[in-house]
Design an enzyme around this catalytic site. Structure first.
Site, PDB file in Angstrom:
ATOM      1  N   ASP A 134       0.911  -1.059  -0.002  1.00 31.69           N
ATOM      2  CA  ASP A 134      -0.149  -0.135   0.209  1.00 31.69           C
ATOM      3  C   ASP A 134       0.878   1.217   0.127  1.00 31.69           C
ATOM      4  O   ASP A 134       0.389   2.161  -0.609  1.00 31.69           O
ATOM      5  CB  ASP A 134      -1.006  -0.013   1.068  1.00 31.69           C
ATOM      6  CG  ASP A 134      -1.950  -1.275   1.162  1.00 31.69           C
ATOM      7  OD1 ASP A 134      -2.313  -1.619  -0.091  1.00 31.69           O
ATOM      8  OD2 ASP A 134      -2.702  -1.443   2.214  1.00 31.69           O
ATOM      9  N   THR A 167      -9.479   3.326   6.880  1.00 24.85           N
ATOM     10  CA  THR A 167      -9.015   1.804   7.186  1.00 24.85           C
ATOM     11  C   THR A 167      -7.515   1.909   7.650  1.00 24.85           C
ATOM     12  O   THR A 167      -7.033   0.892   7.982  1.00 24.85           O
ATOM     13  CB  THR A 167      -9.304   0.797   6.324  1.00 24.85           C
ATOM     14  OG1 THR A 167      -8.749   1.102   5.045  1.00 24.85           O
ATOM     15  CG2 THR A 167     -10.907   0.785   6.154  1.00 24.85           C
ATOM     16  N   MET A 203      -8.390   4.271  11.886  1.00 25.42           N
ATOM     17  CA  MET A 203      -8.971   3.240  12.224  1.00 25.42           C
ATOM     18  C   MET A 203      -8.202   3.026  13.483  1.00 25.42           C
ATOM     19  O   MET A 203      -8.855   2.369  14.363  1.00 25.42           O
ATOM     20  CB  MET A 203      -8.979   2.086  11.185  1.00 25.42           C
ATOM     21  CG  MET A 203      -9.662   0.760  11.603  1.00 25.42           C
ATOM     22  SD  MET A 203      -9.584  -0.323  10.615  1.00 25.42           S
ATOM     23  CE  MET A 203      -8.129  -1.041  10.618  1.00 25.42           C
TER      24      MET A 203
END
Length: 285
Positions: A66, A178, A182
């Site tokens: 990511d 997320t 989160m």
């Protein structure tokens, strides 16, 4: 058609995949160019600095996790980005390593679909101009090494929201909900929701909770403290240090990120498999 390729050079598997990808592209007669550091590690003379890559290619391929996708997206402007997961979590990267060639082939044929993602734009007045920074996931202001608890003053469209005594403040997109937000107790928000979430980090008040707001709101943040310097981070990268009461303005950017979508991937399934959403202990679900 020419692809710009960005690799997480710390992962040997990503380098191996890049070599296979190059052989496949050459066999198809498709052009490619590497980001400079990626080219050095792969031994290719076809390279350009990441800041210039979007002017020399039609689409991007990100080989990594990511973090690599976030790095690539910051420089992709409006070009489509194919994210191949060679990382740990792979929440944002849409495709597995086994799906790489099929995904790239769809882009070549023009048969792909796009997930459009909103970015944040953070601006800070400096020397008579505005320094601007983009973030796909989040903009974070932290107390850094400041030894006491500062107050983070937040305004929405010029109206005071609150003054948070906390270790920091996270402004996250629905995509970034997320990530750090989160972990700090913020809600999970469906990716196409037109909202931002403001999440305090370790607030020194029991009544303080994250708040979800329209992404049309303009957010102003300043740090109330007698002294110290406070890090401004965008997608995990330090952009500058802030002085007390220096104002940061965060708003929706006009620049969108276009991620090539995996039509076989369901967001709810990703929550269950990547984040173990709703999974009970010892559950076989």
């Amino acid at each position: 058609m020419k692809f710009g390729i960005v690799i997480n050079v710390s992962r040997e598997r990503a380098l191996e995949l890049a070599r296979k990808l190059v052989s496949w592209l050459e066999a198809q007669g498709i052009g490619y160019i590497f980001e400079t550091l990626s080219a050095e590690r792969i031994g290719s003379a076809l390279s350009a600095p990441i800041e210039e890559l979007n002017t020399q290619c039609d689409a991007f391929i990100s080989l990594g996790g990511d973090g690599t996708l976030l790095f690539t997206s910051q420089h992709s402007v409006t070009k489509p980005v194919v994210g191949i997961n060679v990382g740990y979590l792979g929440f944002l990267t849409e495709f597995t390593q086994e799906e790489m060639f099929d995904a790239v082939e769809k882009v070549i044929k023009g048969t792909y679909t796009i997930h459009t993602r909103t970015q944040l734009e953070a601006s800070v007045p400096a020397d008579g101009r505005n320094e601007q920074f983009l973030a796909l996931n989040d903009v974070v202001i932290e107390k850094g090494t400041y030894p006491r608890i500062p107050a983070f003053v937040i305004k929405l469209d010029g109206e005071l929201l609150s003054s948070y005594r906390a270790d920091g403040i996270i402004i996250a997109t629905s995509t970034g909900s997320t990530a750090y937000s989160m972990s700090a107790g913020g809600p999970i928000i469906a990716p196409k929701s037109s909202v931002f979430v403001i999440t305090p980090i370790c607030p020194h008040m029991l009544t303080v909770r994250p708040i979800v707001i329209s992404d049309e709101k303009i957010i102003e943040i300043s740090v109330e403290a007698p002294d110290g310097e406070f890090p401004l981070n965008c997608d995990g990268h330090l952009r500058r240090m802030l002085e007390p009461m220096e104002r940061v303005t965060v708003r929706k950017s006009i620049r969108l990120i276009n991620l090539v979508a995996n039509e076989n991937r369901d967001y709810c399934e990703v929550l269950r498999t990547k984040l173990l959403w709703g999974r009970e202990h010892n559950s076989g679900l």
